[in-house]
Design a protein around this motif. Sequence first.
Motif, mmCIF file in Angstrom:
data_model
loop_
_atom_site.group_PDB
_atom_site.id
_atom_site.type_symbol
_atom_site.label_atom_id
_atom_site.label_comp_id
_atom_site.label_asym_id
_atom_site.label_seq_id
_atom_site.Cartn_x
_atom_site.Cartn_y
_atom_site.Cartn_z
ATOM 1 N N CYS A 1 25.097 96.752 89.875
ATOM 2 C CA CYS A 1 23.690 97.135 89.766
ATOM 3 C C CYS A 1 23.386 98.220 90.789
ATOM 4 O O CYS A 1 23.573 98.012 91.996
ATOM 5 C CB CYS A 1 22.797 95.922 90.016
ATOM 6 S SG CYS A 1 21.040 96.348 90.043
ATOM 7 N N SER B 1 24.812 90.578 78.756
ATOM 8 C CA SER B 1 23.558 91.314 78.915
ATOM 9 C C SER B 1 23.734 92.381 79.986
ATOM 10 O O SER B 1 24.381 92.167 81.006
ATOM 11 C CB SER B 1 22.431 90.362 79.319
ATOM 12 O OG SER B 1 21.284 91.095 79.720
ATOM 13 N N GLY C 1 16.376 92.990 87.089
ATOM 14 C CA GLY C 1 16.321 93.575 85.761
ATOM 15 C C GLY C 1 16.791 94.995 85.605
ATOM 16 O O GLY C 1 16.672 95.570 84.510
ATOM 17 N N CYS C 2 17.348 95.636 86.632
ATOM 18 C CA CYS C 2 17.931 96.965 86.444
ATOM 19 C C CYS C 2 19.170 96.852 85.555
ATOM 20 O O CYS C 2 19.776 95.783 85.440
ATOM 21 C CB CYS C 2 18.325 97.565 87.790
ATOM 22 S SG CYS C 2 16.925 98.001 88.844
ATOM 23 N N LEU C 3 19.563 97.968 84.932
ATOM 24 C CA LEU C 3 20.756 97.960 84.100
ATOM 25 C C LEU C 3 21.997 98.181 84.951
ATOM 26 O O LEU C 3 22.022 99.052 85.830
ATOM 27 C CB LEU C 3 20.682 99.053 83.037
ATOM 28 C CG LEU C 3 19.609 98.916 81.962
ATOM 29 C CD1 LEU C 3 19.776 99.999 80.911
ATOM 30 C CD2 LEU C 3 19.636 97.532 81.307
ATOM 31 N N PHE D 1 15.824 102.256 87.324
ATOM 32 C CA PHE D 1 15.179 101.268 86.457
ATOM 33 C C PHE D 1 14.695 101.905 85.166
ATOM 34 O O PHE D 1 14.813 101.319 84.080
ATOM 35 C CB PHE D 1 14.007 100.616 87.193
ATOM 36 C CG PHE D 1 13.481 99.389 86.516
ATOM 37 C CD1 PHE D 1 14.031 98.146 86.785
ATOM 38 C CD2 PHE D 1 12.451 99.465 85.591
ATOM 39 C CE1 PHE D 1 13.561 97.005 86.144
ATOM 40 C CE2 PHE D 1 11.969 98.336 84.948
ATOM 41 C CZ PHE D 1 12.537 97.101 85.232
ATOM 42 N N ARG E 1 21.247 93.602 81.707
ATOM 43 C CA ARG E 1 20.164 93.481 82.678
ATOM 44 C C ARG E 1 20.597 92.621 83.846
ATOM 45 O O ARG E 1 20.944 91.445 83.677
ATOM 46 C CB ARG E 1 18.907 92.882 82.030
ATOM 47 C CG ARG E 1 18.278 93.767 80.956
ATOM 48 C CD ARG E 1 17.013 93.142 80.399
ATOM 49 N NE ARG E 1 15.899 93.238 81.326
ATOM 50 C CZ ARG E 1 15.397 92.220 82.012
ATOM 51 N NH1 ARG E 1 15.924 91.021 81.880
ATOM 52 N NH2 ARG E 1 14.377 92.392 82.822
ATOM 53 N N CYS E 2 20.594 93.200 85.045
ATOM 54 C CA CYS E 2 20.921 92.445 86.245
ATOM 55 C C CYS E 2 19.958 91.272 86.379
ATOM 56 O O CYS E 2 18.742 91.417 86.178
ATOM 57 C CB CYS E 2 20.833 93.346 87.476
ATOM 58 S SG CYS E 2 21.126 92.487 89.040
ATOM 59 N N THR E 3 20.495 90.114 86.724
ATOM 60 C CA THR E 3 19.671 88.908 86.812
ATOM 61 C C THR E 3 18.861 88.844 88.100
ATOM 62 O O THR E 3 18.112 87.887 88.304
ATOM 63 C CB THR E 3 20.547 87.654 86.693
ATOM 64 O OG1 THR E 3 21.586 87.700 87.698
ATOM 65 C CG2 THR E 3 21.192 87.571 85.315
ATOM 66 N N ARG F 1 20.327 96.492 75.050
ATOM 67 C CA ARG F 1 21.492 97.050 75.742
ATOM 68 C C ARG F 1 22.447 95.928 76.139
ATOM 69 O O ARG F 1 22.041 94.911 76.711
ATOM 70 C CB ARG F 1 21.039 97.796 76.999
ATOM 71 C CG ARG F 1 20.133 98.992 76.701
ATOM 72 C CD ARG F 1 20.927 100.257 76.628
ATOM 73 N NE ARG F 1 20.065 101.421 76.393
ATOM 74 C CZ ARG F 1 20.472 102.666 76.565
ATOM 75 N NH1 ARG F 1 21.695 102.929 76.964
ATOM 76 N NH2 ARG F 1 19.654 103.673 76.324
ATOM 77 N N ARG G 1 17.758 103.430 81.296
ATOM 78 C CA ARG G 1 17.432 102.949 79.956
ATOM 79 C C ARG G 1 17.328 104.094 78.953
ATOM 80 O O ARG G 1 17.269 103.861 77.750
ATOM 81 C CB ARG G 1 16.119 102.156 80.000
ATOM 82 C CG ARG G 1 16.290 100.775 80.616
ATOM 83 C CD ARG G 1 14.958 100.116 80.939
ATOM 84 N NE ARG G 1 15.125 98.682 81.165
ATOM 85 C CZ ARG G 1 15.605 98.138 82.260
ATOM 86 N NH1 ARG G 1 15.976 98.923 83.266
ATOM 87 N NH2 ARG G 1 15.731 96.829 82.392
#
Length: 507
Positions: free
Chosen positions: A480, A459, A466-468, A416, A461-463, A444, A420
Amino acid sequence: MTENQQVSGSYWLQTAPGGRRAALTEDLDVDVAVVGAGIAGLCTARELARAGKSVAVLEAGRIAAGVTGHTTAKVTALHTLVYDKLRRTRGSEGARLYARSQSEAIEHTARIVEELGVDCEWERRSAYTFVRDADRVDELRAEARAAREAGLPASFVTETGLPFPVAGAVEVTDQVQFHPLKYLLALADDIVAHGGRVHEDTTVLGLEEGSPCRLSTASGATVTARDVVVATHYPVFDRALLFTRLSPRRELVVAGPLPAAQDPGGMYITPEENTRSVRTAPYGEDGTHRFLVVTGEHFTPGTGDARALFDRLSGWARAHFPGVELTHSWATQDNDPTDTVPLVGPLHPGARHAYVATGFGGWGMSGGMMAGLLLTAQITGAPCEWSGLYDPRRLASAVREAPSFLKHQAQVARHFVGDRLRPAPPAEALPPGEGAVVRTESGRLAVYRDDDGALHAVSARCTHLGCLVDFNAAERAWECPCHGSRFDTDGKVVQGPATRPLERRDL
């Protein structure tokens, strides 16, 4: 498989595609709604329909096209090295209940196969857990003793049908392998024959618990049900924060025809070499070949070089089975519970009519069959001796879970925050067929360049939380690393727990 090849797809899905079932487009009122049409969901729905309940199965994609359709399809109570650990953490009674629940589920399924006359390549075979490292032999001997004390027909052996020597193995006789899709398509037909409904392409978005419960769907239709079963592999509704107790693991599969003379004659797995699992299946009409299925090289979704891992697994298969022609490659995904035992039962401590089945740790075939029996007993009020063993609300395992729980949460935190901080390549540098998370003025973005050179941005960001995400080049998917959600190159959900797509963005 070479570096530039993509996965070819699951052999099971290709050889038993099944007909399309209609999506749900109108409101529905049933006794039980089952979310997810994998093995756990369909086994549960079938048992409930046979018990006289009105049942609706709601599947976001196709029947068994998720984790179940990409399994190795071993149906065994020998789960690598579980019994010695259970004996130490749950006592001899816990190990016995685990063995009995898995074994009874397998034999119950055998009776269904015979009753329905399902041609699903049901074959009895011995299952083996083996090692080649002599330093691990004592571990195997302890497992054989624990499995035998738990009630399984287990023994320690040094000879197997594998084409290489082993230092030792645990053998459990009279286990099963089968074609999962052929079985589950027949199960879906039986559900409908007993008044149930099976709807594909029906994404469930919300759950309102109560008496009755209500499910909302992407089509706008509402399902009212006295009881709800969440059997989506990774729970799409998680009021008990079960994602903190589940660690996602992706594993690769290569497969193809093998001369029948090279058939090792059993089902094999080793924890060594980042896991190697071997089985065969019927192939062709003349009996000259079998279909070899080799699984291994597990990794956390969104990490690792899947193409290099596919190459390594393919090399291992060809080296040890030189007659094989590898025609298929795919990947599967499992969730490992932090305390070894699957989570099957009430969805959360306050749940009265919502249930869950998850955390099968790579053994979802026997586990899903067991879950169908356990959940049906709980919903119908029948006794079930092993309900407490699998209860998701169990508190006695908190101390046992602590090391695995903390390790998993530390990994999630590292992703997390750390993801970033990673350097991001420019989108212009991406070659066709590649993707990467790039930095822009608006944040990002997950950018993919297709084979025609066009860029697709969503996007990053995982829905779910919120992890990338990161790009899996072998499967051309965004993954993810925190909880295993997967998306296609345009952001559509391929695998949960996420239920919403990645937002489309402009570069």
